[in-house]
Design an enzyme around this catalytic site. Structure first.
Site, PDB file in Angstrom:
ATOM      1  N   ARG A 104       0.856  -1.198   0.000  1.00  0.00           N
ATOM      2  CA  ARG A 104       0.000   0.000   0.000  1.00  0.00           C
ATOM      3  C   ARG A 104       0.880   1.232   0.000  1.00  0.00           C
ATOM      4  O   ARG A 104       1.729   1.381   0.884  1.00  0.00           O
ATOM      5  CB  ARG A 104      -0.884   0.023   1.252  1.00  0.00           C
ATOM      6  N   THR A 108      -1.290   7.287  -0.333  1.00  0.00           N
ATOM      7  CA  THR A 108      -2.622   7.146  -0.967  1.00  0.00           C
ATOM      8  C   THR A 108      -3.380   5.923  -0.456  1.00  0.00           C
ATOM      9  O   THR A 108      -4.586   5.801  -0.711  1.00  0.00           O
ATOM     10  CB  THR A 108      -2.475   6.990  -2.486  1.00  0.00           C
ATOM     11  N   ASP A 200       0.422  -3.197  12.160  1.00  0.00           N
ATOM     12  CA  ASP A 200       0.923  -3.529  10.828  1.00  0.00           C
ATOM     13  C   ASP A 200       1.347  -5.001  10.811  1.00  0.00           C
ATOM     14  O   ASP A 200       2.337  -5.390  11.433  1.00  0.00           O
ATOM     15  CB  ASP A 200       2.106  -2.619  10.476  1.00  0.00           C
ATOM     16  N   ASP A 203       4.957  -5.868   9.498  1.00  0.00           N
ATOM     17  CA  ASP A 203       6.007  -5.483  10.449  1.00  0.00           C
ATOM     18  C   ASP A 203       6.023  -6.416  11.659  1.00  0.00           C
ATOM     19  O   ASP A 203       7.100  -6.760  12.169  1.00  0.00           O
ATOM     20  CB  ASP A 203       5.792  -4.036  10.921  1.00  0.00           C
TER      21      ASP A 203
HETATM   22  C1  PRP Z   1      -1.004  -4.803   4.276  1.00  0.00           C
HETATM   23  C2  PRP Z   1      -1.738  -6.123   4.380  1.00  0.00           C
HETATM   24  C3  PRP Z   1      -2.554  -6.127   3.111  1.00  0.00           C
HETATM   25  C4  PRP Z   1      -2.887  -4.685   2.936  1.00  0.00           C
HETATM   26  C5  PRP Z   1      -4.310  -4.482   3.366  1.00  0.00           C
HETATM   27  O1  PRP Z   1       0.085  -4.886   3.444  1.00  0.00           O
HETATM   28  O2  PRP Z   1      -0.902  -7.222   4.488  1.00  0.00           O
HETATM   29  O3  PRP Z   1      -1.872  -6.629   1.988  1.00  0.00           O
HETATM   30  O4  PRP Z   1      -2.010  -3.928   3.771  1.00  0.00           O
HETATM   31  O5  PRP Z   1      -4.710  -3.193   3.119  1.00  0.00           O
HETATM   32  P1  PRP Z   1      -5.831  -2.814   2.060  1.00  0.00           P
HETATM   33  O6  PRP Z   1      -6.980  -3.750   2.293  1.00  0.00           O
HETATM   34  O7  PRP Z   1      -6.156  -1.397   2.412  1.00  0.00           O
HETATM   35  O8  PRP Z   1      -5.256  -2.928   0.685  1.00  0.00           O
HETATM   36  P2  PRP Z   1       1.113  -3.668   3.246  1.00  0.00           P
HETATM   37  O9  PRP Z   1       0.695  -2.805   2.113  1.00  0.00           O
HETATM   38  O10 PRP Z   1       1.342  -2.997   4.564  1.00  0.00           O
HETATM   39  O11 PRP Z   1       2.429  -4.374   2.723  1.00  0.00           O
HETATM   40  P3  PRP Z   1       3.416  -5.376   3.478  1.00  0.00           P
HETATM   41  O12 PRP Z   1       2.668  -6.655   3.744  1.00  0.00           O
HETATM   42  O13 PRP Z   1       4.501  -5.548   2.482  1.00  0.00           O
HETATM   43  O14 PRP Z   1       3.880  -4.724   4.751  1.00  0.00           O
HETATM   44  N1  URA Z   2      -2.387  -3.355   6.848  1.00  0.00           N
HETATM   45  C1  URA Z   2      -2.017  -3.774   8.080  1.00  0.00           C
HETATM   46  O1  URA Z   2      -1.004  -4.472   8.228  1.00  0.00           O
HETATM   47  N2  URA Z   2      -2.766  -3.418   9.125  1.00  0.00           N
HETATM   48  C2  URA Z   2      -3.877  -2.669   8.993  1.00  0.00           C
HETATM   49  O2  URA Z   2      -4.536  -2.374  10.014  1.00  0.00           O
HETATM   50  C3  URA Z   2      -4.237  -2.245   7.711  1.00  0.00           C
HETATM   51  C4  URA Z   2      -3.483  -2.612   6.652  1.00  0.00           C
END
Ligand code: PRP
Ligand code: URA
Length: 209
Positions: A104, A108, A200, A203
């Protein structure tokens, strides 16, 4: 409209409460994500088609059942979906695994694609998309669009925590996709994080913050 299943199983709810706790460390967080995914997978595979087989037991013939032609593929959305893979493969070790890389954009909250590698025979497999967090739904919607574009016909989504906004967006974009989640939380905050959520997920699984 496809099914939405929110799990109320005590084992899942117990593990989820520990997962949410901010004092839970990376090691335990990883183990819990994997265990919850395994328990959810048991239910998400309930309707897999079976075929009759005759098996010779030490006592004679048994008319038994085995999984039929259509096989499974799991597709984690990187990074956080990776945390669910071990758990589901414990239950279905013969499944193939594809990967979709999306993150994400922090300003945005829109998903940005950076990787897609799916099994060559994806159109013959039932696909279960894995991502612990369904927040705005943007990542899940895009991932499933990419998977369908490669020919997959039966797709399910398995997450751990969903926000009502994400659930609605995913249902509207892909009304044929069954959605399995361990919890439906209250809302998103101004940064599009799930409240109360667990923070997160990527993380916390990988210890990057
Ligand atoms: C997180 C999570 C999803 C997404 C959900 O990933 O694992 O993929 O956000 O959010 P959404 O429903 O609003 O799209 P992130 O973008 O943080 O990436 P990462 O897993 O690489 O940390
Ligand atoms: N992605 C995450 O990891 N946590 C949230 O709460 C939303 C998006």
């Amino acid at each position: 409209m496809a099914n939405v299943i929110i799990f109320d199983h005590p084992l899942i709810q117990h593990k989820l409460s520990i997962l949410r706790d901010k004092s839970t460390g990376t090691n335990q967080f990883r183990a819990l994500i994997s265990e919850i995914a395994m328990l959810m997978c048991y239910e998400a595979t309930r309707d897999l088609p079976l075929t009759d087989v005759d098996v010779m037991t030490p006592m004679g013939i048994c008319h038994a059942k085995q999984m039929k032609g259509r096989k499974l593929a799991f597709v984690p959305i990187l990074r956080a979906g990776l945390g669910m893979v071990d758990g589901v493969l414990n239950l279905v070790p013969a499944a193939k695994v594809g990967h979709i890389g999306l993150y994400r954009d922090p300003t945005t909250a829109q998903p940005v694609e950076y990787y897609c590698k799916l099994p060559a025979d994806i159109e013959e497999r039932e696909v279960i998309v894995l991502d612990p967090m369904l927040a705005t739904g943007g990542s899940a919607v895009d991932a499933i669009t990419m998977i369908k574009a490669k020919g997959a016909k039966v797709v399910k989504f398995m997450g751990i925590i969903a926000a009502p906004e994400g659930l609605k967006t995913l249902q509207e974009a892909h009304p044929d996709v069954d959605i399995y989640c361990a919890a439906l939380d209250d809302c998103l905050n101004e940064h599009k994080y799930i409240i109360p959520g667990l923070g997160d997920a990527g993380d916390r699984i990988f210890g990057t913050k």
